[in-house]
Design an enzyme around this catalytic site. Structure first.
Site, short mmCIF file in Angstrom:
data_model
loop_
_atom_site.label_atom_id
_atom_site.label_comp_id
_atom_site.label_asym_id
_atom_site.label_seq_id
_atom_site.Cartn_x
_atom_site.Cartn_y
_atom_site.Cartn_z
N LYS A 22 -120.15 105.96 -61.85
CA LYS A 22 -121.15 106.38 -60.86
C LYS A 22 -120.49 106.60 -59.50
O LYS A 22 -120.73 107.61 -58.85
CB LYS A 22 -122.23 105.30 -60.73
CG LYS A 22 -123.15 105.51 -59.52
CD LYS A 22 -124.16 104.41 -59.37
CE LYS A 22 -123.70 103.18 -58.63
NZ LYS A 22 -123.76 103.22 -57.16
N ASN A 23 -119.66 105.65 -59.08
CA ASN A 23 -119.14 105.71 -57.72
C ASN A 23 -118.00 106.72 -57.55
O ASN A 23 -117.51 106.91 -56.44
CB ASN A 23 -118.72 104.32 -57.24
CG ASN A 23 -119.95 103.45 -56.96
OD1 ASN A 23 -121.07 103.95 -56.93
ND2 ASN A 23 -119.73 102.16 -56.76
N CYS A 126 -129.88 98.27 -45.87
CA CYS A 126 -130.18 98.26 -47.30
C CYS A 126 -130.18 96.81 -47.75
O CYS A 126 -129.88 95.92 -46.97
CB CYS A 126 -129.19 99.10 -48.08
SG CYS A 126 -127.59 98.31 -48.22
N ARG A 131 -124.74 97.68 -43.18
CA ARG A 131 -123.93 98.85 -43.56
C ARG A 131 -123.91 99.95 -42.49
O ARG A 131 -124.50 101.02 -42.67
CB ARG A 131 -124.38 99.38 -44.92
CG ARG A 131 -124.23 98.33 -45.99
CD ARG A 131 -124.73 98.79 -47.32
NE ARG A 131 -123.72 99.49 -48.10
CZ ARG A 131 -123.98 100.08 -49.27
NH1 ARG A 131 -125.18 100.09 -49.75
NH2 ARG A 131 -123.02 100.67 -49.93
N ASP A 317 -118.62 94.56 -56.43
CA ASP A 317 -119.61 95.06 -57.40
C ASP A 317 -119.60 94.28 -58.72
O ASP A 317 -120.41 94.56 -59.60
CB ASP A 317 -119.39 96.56 -57.67
CG ASP A 317 -119.76 97.42 -56.48
OD1 ASP A 317 -120.42 96.92 -55.55
OD2 ASP A 317 -119.38 98.61 -56.47
N ARG A 409 -130.26 103.01 -61.72
CA ARG A 409 -129.41 103.69 -60.75
C ARG A 409 -127.96 103.69 -61.20
O ARG A 409 -127.21 104.59 -60.86
CB ARG A 409 -129.45 102.98 -59.39
CG ARG A 409 -130.76 103.03 -58.71
CD ARG A 409 -130.65 102.46 -57.33
NE ARG A 409 -129.93 103.41 -56.49
CZ ARG A 409 -130.12 103.53 -55.19
NH1 ARG A 409 -130.98 102.76 -54.57
NH2 ARG A 409 -129.44 104.42 -54.50
#
Ligand code: EPZ
Length: 434
Positions: A22-23, A126, A131, A317, A409
């Site tokens: 994803k990233n 968030c 951030r 993560d 997500r």
């Protein structure tokens, strides 16, 4: 809203195919803004963030299309998407879109480089912390951009185009490294980015940009050199495997015990996390297809301390997932989060399953317990949610994880990948239930 229902107690055995990252996919999709030719991306995961970003980019004028599934293709195979930004029709990224996905702020780099202007909403806070975007602004200013904050928007201008510059990050940032590297590809002259993020996703983006005609050296190290070129062209690029998904399933197997081969991935993408996992008493072996993870369910899980750090350190993560594993360790472990200010919110939910965790500042002290017991839980971010799934896999009885949209997500067909290996896990459609 959908929920995930898990009945804990089964070991995991079998094969789990790992999706594209994803990233990496997100910045790669954004890179399509840098050229008027077609960018084709293969092995793109089927995720909510990916489809949302495609929709956001269509606002700027990007046409995208998906290849249909080929006959005989496993539906777990990644998708191929084609993106063409023949003309940029709008250089503004509005609040209602940027606030839905922070990474969409990154369009500021390509838009500014290609069009000489960009007006992008500040993303706001968030769930995992404030951030800020100060590093993006300072980096783009070092390349000659004039930047103002106006009514909640970052307004960036470089009417004569960006010029090469030298910027040393005071703090490592993945997103700001992506943005400066993309912007520098079309700047006049050489840009040197120091203290750059070294994440594999940065190197993957650089590989794609080079295939598009960019001149980049050093991506994946702390110093990146970019020689600007007048234009980029189309290319085809395959997204690298998702190291966070890899680590998540590896930790799930360590938690339940069992024998699982993770395919289409490589241990080289997450060595530090795998070393920590091996120290818990789990066997981690590099095999031709990817990685084989084995743990005897009867053997104890050893406690291991970890501190999150920028790559190649232990990834933030995977912090929540590792904490879930430590809740069942035979002893006390300390888990310290140094990247984000507010990323221990899974602690309270893990406690609902019977975990014993004390938080002191940025460190969680986890005292392993012999059993967890299923309960309804929910989480406020993607990785926290999946840590609850990992805990649910060993909790006695039933665990329901709500706010499944967080999982969607970032984890492609999570319940299917786990149930194929023996887990009792299913999605319950939310119609009529709360
Ligand atoms: C990327 O976020 C990832 N997102 C995150 O993954 C990941 O947790 C993070 O990198 C760290 O590895 C994507 O790739 C889409 P940063 P990013 O800029 O780029 C501070 C997930 O679950 N900072 O490296 O936004 C920031 O507040 C997600 O998949 C500034 O102070 O992270 C943080 O403390 C969540 N000023 C630190 O730097 C800035 O201008 C690192 O953030 C920018 C960042």
């Amino acid at each position: 809203m959908d929920k995930i229902r898990i009945v804990g107690g089964n070991r995991l055995d079998g094969i789990i195919p790992i999706s594209g990252a994803k990233n990496a996919a997100l910045p790669l999709i954004i890179a399509s803004l840098l050229t008027d030719e077609r960018l084709t991306l293969e092995n793109v995961p089927r995720l909510r963030d990916v489809s949302l970003l495609n929709r956001i980019l269509s606002n700027h004028g990007v046409d995208y299309s998906l290849n249909g599934k080929r006959p005989g293709e496993d539906h777990l195979t990644g998708q191929t998407i084609h993106l063409t930004a023949r003309e940029i029709v709008d250089t503004c990224a509005p609040y209602d879109l940027v606030s839905q996905m922070r990474a969409s702020f990154w369009v500021i780099g390509p838009l500014l480089a290609r069009c000489g202007e960009a007006r992008v909403s500040l993303p706001g806070g968030c769930a995992i912390g404030p951030r800020p975007v100060d590093l993006f602004i300072a980096g783009l200013e070092a390349m000659g951009a004039a930047i103002d904050i106006e009514a909640g928007y970052v307004v960036a201008r470089a009417p004569g185009g960006l010029r090469g510059g030298r910027y040393t990050f005071p703090k490592v940032s993945v997103g700001a490294t992506h943005v400066l590297m993309m912007a520098a590809t079309l700047a006049k002259g050489e840009t040197v980015i120091e203290n750059a993020a070294r994440e594999p996703e940065v190197a993957d983006l650089a590989r794609c940009l080079v295939a598009m005609g960019a001149k980049i050296e050093g991506a994946g190290t702390a110093t990146i050199h970019v020689q600007g070129v007048p234009r980029l062209h189309g290319a085809t690029h395959r997204v690298l495997p998702d190291r966070i998904e890899t680590g998540t399933y590896a930790m799930a197997v360590a938690m339940t015990g069992g024998d699982v081969t993770l395919t289409h991935t490589s241990g080289d993408l997450l060595r530090n996390a795998l070393d920590a996992l091996a120290a818990t008493g789990t066997s981690v072996a590099d095999v031709a297809e990817g990685l084989r993870i084995v743990r005897d369910p009867a053997s104890p899980i050893h406690p291991v301390d970890v501190v999150t750090e920028p790559y190649p350190g232990f990834p933030t993560d995977l912090q929540a997932q590792f904490m879930a594993l430590m809740t069942r360790a035979a002893g006390v472990s300390r888990i310290t989060e140094t990247i984000f200010e507010n990323r221990l919110m899974h602690v309270a939910e893990l406690a609902r399953l019977g975990a014993r965790i004390d938080v002191d500042g940025r460190t969680a002290r986890v005292t392993g317990v012999p059993r967890l017991v299923g309960a309804p839980v929910m989480a406020t971010d993607l990785r926290a949610s999946v840590s609850l799934v990992i805990a649910g896999l060993v909790a006695e009885g039933e665990t329901t994880v709500s706010r499944v949209y967080h999982l969607d997500r970032g984890f492609e067909r999570l319940e299917e990948k786990l149930s194929r290996c023996g887990a009792v896990i299913e999605r319950i459609s939310g119609e009529g239930m709360r």
